[in-house]
Motif scaffolding. Structure first.
Motif, PDB file in Angstrom:
ATOM      1  N   LYS A 194       7.839   7.946   5.316  1.00 43.86           N
ATOM      2  CA  LYS A 194       7.601   8.408   3.953  1.00 43.86           C
ATOM      3  C   LYS A 194       6.152   8.827   3.714  1.00 43.86           C
ATOM      4  O   LYS A 194       5.875   9.703   2.888  1.00 43.86           O
ATOM      5  N   LEU A 195       5.230   8.211   4.438  1.00 42.70           N
ATOM      6  CA  LEU A 195       3.821   8.404   4.100  1.00 42.70           C
ATOM      7  C   LEU A 195       3.042   9.244   5.110  1.00 42.70           C
ATOM      8  O   LEU A 195       1.846   9.463   4.920  1.00 42.70           O
ATOM      9  N   ARG A 229       4.391   1.462  -3.526  1.00 37.75           N
ATOM     10  CA  ARG A 229       5.846   1.324  -3.693  1.00 37.75           C
ATOM     11  C   ARG A 229       6.529   1.126  -2.346  1.00 37.75           C
ATOM     12  O   ARG A 229       7.444   0.308  -2.209  1.00 37.75           O
ATOM     13  N   GLN A 230       6.119   1.887  -1.342  1.00 35.09           N
ATOM     14  CA  GLN A 230       6.728   1.754  -0.018  1.00 35.09           C
ATOM     15  C   GLN A 230       6.419   0.396   0.603  1.00 35.09           C
ATOM     16  O   GLN A 230       7.294  -0.245   1.200  1.00 35.09           O
ATOM     17  N   CYS A 231       5.175  -0.043   0.457  1.00 34.76           N
ATOM     18  CA  CYS A 231       4.811  -1.360   0.991  1.00 34.76           C
ATOM     19  C   CYS A 231       5.596  -2.466   0.299  1.00 34.76           C
ATOM     20  O   CYS A 231       6.107  -3.391   0.939  1.00 34.76           O
ATOM     21  N   ILE A 242       7.098   2.251   6.854  1.00 34.17           N
ATOM     22  CA  ILE A 242       6.565   3.149   5.817  1.00 34.17           C
ATOM     23  C   ILE A 242       6.073   4.482   6.382  1.00 34.17           C
ATOM     24  O   ILE A 242       5.754   5.389   5.617  1.00 34.17           O
ATOM     25  N   SER A 279       1.245   1.700  -8.921  1.00 35.58           N
ATOM     26  CA  SER A 279       2.198   2.779  -9.166  1.00 35.58           C
ATOM     27  C   SER A 279       2.156   3.887  -8.111  1.00 35.58           C
ATOM     28  O   SER A 279       2.911   4.847  -8.191  1.00 35.58           O
ATOM     29  N   THR A 280       1.299   3.759  -7.111  1.00 35.83           N
ATOM     30  CA  THR A 280       1.209   4.796  -6.078  1.00 35.83           C
ATOM     31  C   THR A 280       2.405   4.714  -5.137  1.00 35.83           C
ATOM     32  O   THR A 280       3.046   3.660  -5.003  1.00 35.83           O
ATOM     33  N   GLU A 281       2.684   5.821  -4.475  1.00 37.47           N
ATOM     34  CA  GLU A 281       3.788   5.848  -3.511  1.00 37.47           C
ATOM     35  C   GLU A 281       3.509   4.893  -2.360  1.00 37.47           C
ATOM     36  O   GLU A 281       4.433   4.248  -1.835  1.00 37.47           O
ATOM     37  N   ALA A 282       2.259   4.806  -1.939  1.00 34.88           N
ATOM     38  CA  ALA A 282       1.901   3.889  -0.856  1.00 34.88           C
ATOM     39  C   ALA A 282       2.241   2.453  -1.228  1.00 34.88           C
ATOM     40  O   ALA A 282       2.830   1.710  -0.429  1.00 34.88           O
ATOM     41  N   GLN A 329      -3.310   6.236   6.031  1.00 31.03           N
ATOM     42  CA  GLN A 329      -3.592   6.165   4.594  1.00 31.03           C
ATOM     43  C   GLN A 329      -4.868   5.344   4.394  1.00 31.03           C
ATOM     44  O   GLN A 329      -4.859   4.129   4.510  1.00 31.03           O
TER      45      GLN A 329
END
Length: 252
Positions: free
Chosen positions: A218-219, A33-35, A215, A28-31, A18
């Motif tokens: 998911k990523l 949120r996962q972190c 992570i 608000s990004t998925e990255a 990423q």
């Protein structure tokens, strides 16, 4: 450049391919949120995994044995009945009595009690008919329901107990407490380091890799990436632990 939570997260993201960096864990990004989801659990687990020199503390703990309560009366009867206003004890508990004036026969002894009222309880099997009359004072303390006489609350930032008094005396670590028969103990422990500027440089790299493992599923679409990162993490972990041990000084 100072290490921050965000810089560690971005290092982890780079490990999983990423390349768009995040500005904050609260993005608000998925990255992000996962972190944010895995950041603290991964950090604390990594801290617990080894007695890192930067994360070790020592503190002297003073006993937090059950507090003493004041005796205001004692009947020379069978059994002896003590008056302790608002004692809060229940049937079958064990107590230790001390410093009673007059009825000295019950001093420095332990008894099983029968709670009679909110302010009185009897000392089971203690026939006080021939005891000296109570005059004044005295204290009573509940005895822990175990073989340990004292307990000590662990510091709120404790992640792992390393030793107590260099393990010279018996103790137990149970329910967030150290149980011991000593009235004071010296605790060596790994603490919860939340300031990333205090991290060792190798720990920062390990943290980023460990976070990347969590992570990656998911990523990333690369099914083998997680295992590859785990292998890198294990190799670096072995090296970091060796270096950390070498810098620890004279063994305790």
């Amino acid at each position: 450049m100072a290490v921050t939570d965000v810089s560690i997260a971005n290092m982890a993201l780079s490990h999983v391919g990423q390349h768009n960096q995040i500005a904050a864990l609260s993005d608000s990004t998925e990255a992000a949120r996962q972190c944010n989801l895995h950041f603290e659990p991964v950090r604390d687990a990594l801290l617990r995994s080894h007695p890192w020199n930067f994360a070790v503390k020592r503190v002297r703990l003073i006993t937090q044995a059950e507090s003493t309560q004041n005796i205001t009366g004692a009947t020379a009867a069978n059994p002896v009945v003590l008056t302790v206003v608002g004692h809060g004890y229940t049937d079958g508990e064990r107590v230790r009595v001390a410093s009673v004036g007059g009825m000295t026969q019950i001093n420095d002894r332990e008894f099983t009690i029968d709670a009679l009222t909110a302010d009185t309880f009897s000392l089971l099997d203690e026939n006080g008919s021939a005891h000296t009359a109570y005059t004044s004072g005295g204290t009573v303390r509940k005895i822990p329901a175990s073989e340990w006489s004292y307990w000590f609350a662990l510091p709120s930032d404790c992640l792992r107990v390393l030793n107590v008094d260099d393990d010279l005396y018996p103790y137990k670590n149970e329910g967030g407490r150290i149980l011991s028969n000593e009235t004071a103990v010296n605790l060596k422990y790994v603490y919860k380091v939340t300031d990333p500027t205090l991290f060792d440089s190798q720990f920062v790299s390990l943290f980023a890799l460990a976070l990347a493992v969590k992570i990656s599923v998911k990523l990333s679409d690369n099914a083998n990436l997680k295992e590859s990162i785990k292998a890198d993490l294990q190799d670096m972990m072995r090296e970091a632990r060796v270096f950390d041990a070498q810098e620890g000084g004279t063994p305790d």
